[in-house]
Scaffold this active site. Structure first.
Site, PDB file in Angstrom:
ATOM      1  N   ASP A   2       0.880  -1.164   0.000  1.00 49.82           N
ATOM      2  CA  ASP A   2       0.000   0.000   0.000  1.00 49.82           C
ATOM      3  C   ASP A   2       0.921   1.219   0.000  1.00 49.82           C
ATOM      4  O   ASP A   2       1.689   1.416   0.956  1.00 49.82           O
ATOM      5  CB  ASP A   2      -0.883  -0.028   1.254  1.00 49.82           C
ATOM      6  CG  ASP A   2      -1.844   1.139   1.296  1.00 49.82           C
ATOM      7  OD1 ASP A   2      -1.669   2.104   0.514  1.00 49.82           O
ATOM      8  OD2 ASP A   2      -2.772   1.097   2.127  1.00 49.82           O
TER       9      ASP A   2
ATOM     10  N   GLY B 162      -2.133   4.419  -7.115  1.00 42.37           N
ATOM     11  CA  GLY B 162      -2.965   5.520  -6.622  1.00 42.37           C
ATOM     12  C   GLY B 162      -4.366   5.427  -7.186  1.00 42.37           C
ATOM     13  O   GLY B 162      -4.765   4.417  -7.759  1.00 42.37           O
TER      14      GLY B 162
ATOM     15  N   SER C 234      -7.303   6.336  -9.780  1.00 40.87           N
ATOM     16  CA  SER C 234      -7.219   6.641 -11.210  1.00 40.87           C
ATOM     17  C   SER C 234      -8.442   7.382 -11.766  1.00 40.87           C
ATOM     18  O   SER C 234      -8.671   7.399 -12.971  1.00 40.87           O
ATOM     19  CB  SER C 234      -6.989   5.354 -12.000  1.00 40.87           C
ATOM     20  OG  SER C 234      -8.081   4.495 -11.805  1.00 40.87           O
TER      21      SER C 234
ATOM     22  N   SER D 210      -2.186  12.767 -16.105  1.00 39.25           N
ATOM     23  CA  SER D 210      -3.454  12.578 -16.820  1.00 39.25           C
ATOM     24  C   SER D 210      -3.872  13.821 -17.582  1.00 39.25           C
ATOM     25  O   SER D 210      -3.524  14.956 -17.209  1.00 39.25           O
ATOM     26  CB  SER D 210      -4.543  12.225 -15.794  1.00 39.25           C
ATOM     27  OG  SER D 210      -5.829  12.301 -16.377  1.00 39.25           O
TER      28      SER D 210
ATOM     29  N   HIS E  83      -6.531  15.011 -17.246  1.00 36.17           N
ATOM     30  CA  HIS E  83      -7.376  15.782 -16.318  1.00 36.17           C
ATOM     31  C   HIS E  83      -6.594  16.836 -15.529  1.00 36.17           C
ATOM     32  O   HIS E  83      -7.204  17.664 -14.862  1.00 36.17           O
ATOM     33  CB  HIS E  83      -8.150  14.830 -15.411  1.00 36.17           C
ATOM     34  CG  HIS E  83      -9.101  13.985 -16.205  1.00 36.17           C
ATOM     35  ND1 HIS E  83     -10.223  14.526 -16.816  1.00 36.17           N
ATOM     36  CD2 HIS E  83      -9.059  12.678 -16.568  1.00 36.17           C
ATOM     37  CE1 HIS E  83     -10.837  13.577 -17.497  1.00 36.17           C
ATOM     38  NE2 HIS E  83     -10.153  12.439 -17.377  1.00 36.17           N
TER      39      HIS E  83
ATOM     40  N   TYR F 180      -9.021  14.860  -8.590  1.00 32.68           N
ATOM     41  CA  TYR F 180      -8.085  13.931  -9.230  1.00 32.68           C
ATOM     42  C   TYR F 180      -7.103  14.692 -10.138  1.00 32.68           C
ATOM     43  O   TYR F 180      -5.882  14.474 -10.087  1.00 32.68           O
ATOM     44  CB  TYR F 180      -8.906  12.912 -10.033  1.00 32.68           C
ATOM     45  CG  TYR F 180      -8.134  12.064 -10.991  1.00 32.68           C
ATOM     46  CD1 TYR F 180      -7.219  11.127 -10.547  1.00 32.68           C
ATOM     47  CD2 TYR F 180      -8.344  12.187 -12.376  1.00 32.68           C
ATOM     48  CE1 TYR F 180      -6.512  10.337 -11.453  1.00 32.68           C
ATOM     49  CE2 TYR F 180      -7.650  11.404 -13.280  1.00 32.68           C
ATOM     50  CZ  TYR F 180      -6.735  10.474 -12.809  1.00 32.68           C
ATOM     51  OH  TYR F 180      -6.036   9.700 -13.697  1.00 32.68           O
TER      52      TYR F 180
ATOM     53  N   ARG G 107     -15.244  11.532 -27.493  1.00 31.45           N
ATOM     54  CA  ARG G 107     -14.186  12.264 -26.776  1.00 31.45           C
ATOM     55  C   ARG G 107     -12.869  11.496 -26.852  1.00 31.45           C
ATOM     56  O   ARG G 107     -11.802  12.062 -27.076  1.00 31.45           O
ATOM     57  CB  ARG G 107     -14.608  12.491 -25.324  1.00 31.45           C
ATOM     58  CG  ARG G 107     -13.525  13.125 -24.488  1.00 31.45           C
ATOM     59  CD  ARG G 107     -14.009  13.504 -23.086  1.00 31.45           C
ATOM     60  NE  ARG G 107     -12.860  13.754 -22.267  1.00 31.45           N
ATOM     61  CZ  ARG G 107     -12.235  12.849 -21.530  1.00 31.45           C
ATOM     62  NH1 ARG G 107     -12.683  11.599 -21.466  1.00 31.45           N
ATOM     63  NH2 ARG G 107     -11.166  13.158 -20.854  1.00 31.45           N
TER      64      ARG G 107
END
Ligand code: 15L
Length: 273
Positions: free
Chosen positions: A54, A76, A78, A114, A116, A139, A177
């Site tokens: 972990d 982590g 996602s 990412s 994002h 995120y 997209r």
């Protein structure tokens, strides 16, 4: 020279795929996740070491990175989640991996950031690796943080980082997209190998996307490093667009690159510029 390479988050979709495509590429592949993984495969196909850690637990992370030359950090959370989960997996967990790598003398990290991190750029705009972050979610903020932490560890401690702003990973694009942000397994494998093997990486951001005709990204930084994508989403476009024709769509999700990540929890009175 990459002798032992670690994949964190090896139980996720990208991790499972890289475990296959990188098998035998490096002498030893260490795969880790907080959930149990499939046992090591036969040694004649490339040696595997299987670990369960972990990343929120620093003592365990130090053991996970011991003896590793390069890390592909996919571990982590996602996608969008509560602040508590993002904090644990993508802020504390990320810090633990980078800091343990520094202490262990690891020289290279390929980081899964990412689209994002920059999701609030409008689809009408083509962006490159130099734009300031415009995260579309907690995120996305954690991914912008990961790029900043990577920059610090590159400048202050000399770890070479390739930050791959992944679009959407899969064997094929799944909607309109994703026609702009899709990356195939073989193209992502190529990018990861550049990140681990290129002789001159200090701190680089690239877009983890295939050579999509409909891309929103100027991925010249990846091309400069030698990336030659083999795939393009275009052959899937007609079928996807026909399937979506007439579907009702959220105007915020449609306007920005991050899609539904931008629309979720949106409370501003007007769309941002
Ligand atoms: C991501 O960063 C996520 O990890 C993935 O699950 C998808 O949501 C992807 O972005 C996307 O934007 O399609």
């Amino acid at each position: 020279m990459m002798h032992r390479v670690l994949i964190t988050g090896a139980g996720g979709g990208i991790g499972r795929s890289l475990r296959e495509t990188l098998r035998g590429v490096y002498p030893i592949l260490r795969v880790s996740d907080r959930v149990p993984l499939a046992p090591a495969g036969p040694e004649d196909q490339g040696r595997e070491e299987v670990d369960q850690t972990d990343i929120a637990d620093m003592a365990a992370v130090e053991k996970m990175v011991a003896g590793v030359d390069g890390i592909i950090h996919l571990g982590g959370i996602s996608g969008e989640n509560s602040w508590e989960k993002i904090l644990e997996g993508n802020i504390i967990g990320l810090y633990n991996v980078f800091e343990a790598a520094r202490r262990a003398g690891t020289k290279r990290i390929v980081m899964a950031t990412s689209n994002h991190a920059v999701g609030f750029y409008p689809r009408a705009q083509t962006i490159d690796h130099r734009v300031v972050p415009r995260p579309d979610s907690r995120y996305g903020v954690s991914k912008a943080f990961s790029e900043a932490l990577a920059s610090l560890y590159a400048d202050k401690h000399g770890i070479g980082f390739l930050c791959t702003r992944i679009g959407n990973f899969g064997t094929k694009p799944i909607d309109s997209r994703r026609l702009s942000i899709w990356i195939s397994p073989r193209d992502y494998t190529q990018l990861v190998r550049i990140g681990l093997e290129h002789s001159e990486i200090h701190f680089e951001i690239v877009y983890g996307v295939s050579g999509n005709k409909r891309s929103w990204y100027d991925n010249s930084n990846a091309h400069r490093l030698g990336y030659k994508p083999q795939d393009d989403s275009e052959p899937y476009a007609a079928e996807i667009l026909a399937r979506e024709a007439g579907q009702k769509k959220d105007p915020i999700a449609e306007r920005y690159q991050g899609g539904t990540f931008c629309a979720e929890e949106f409370t501003a009175e007007a769309p941002p510029p």
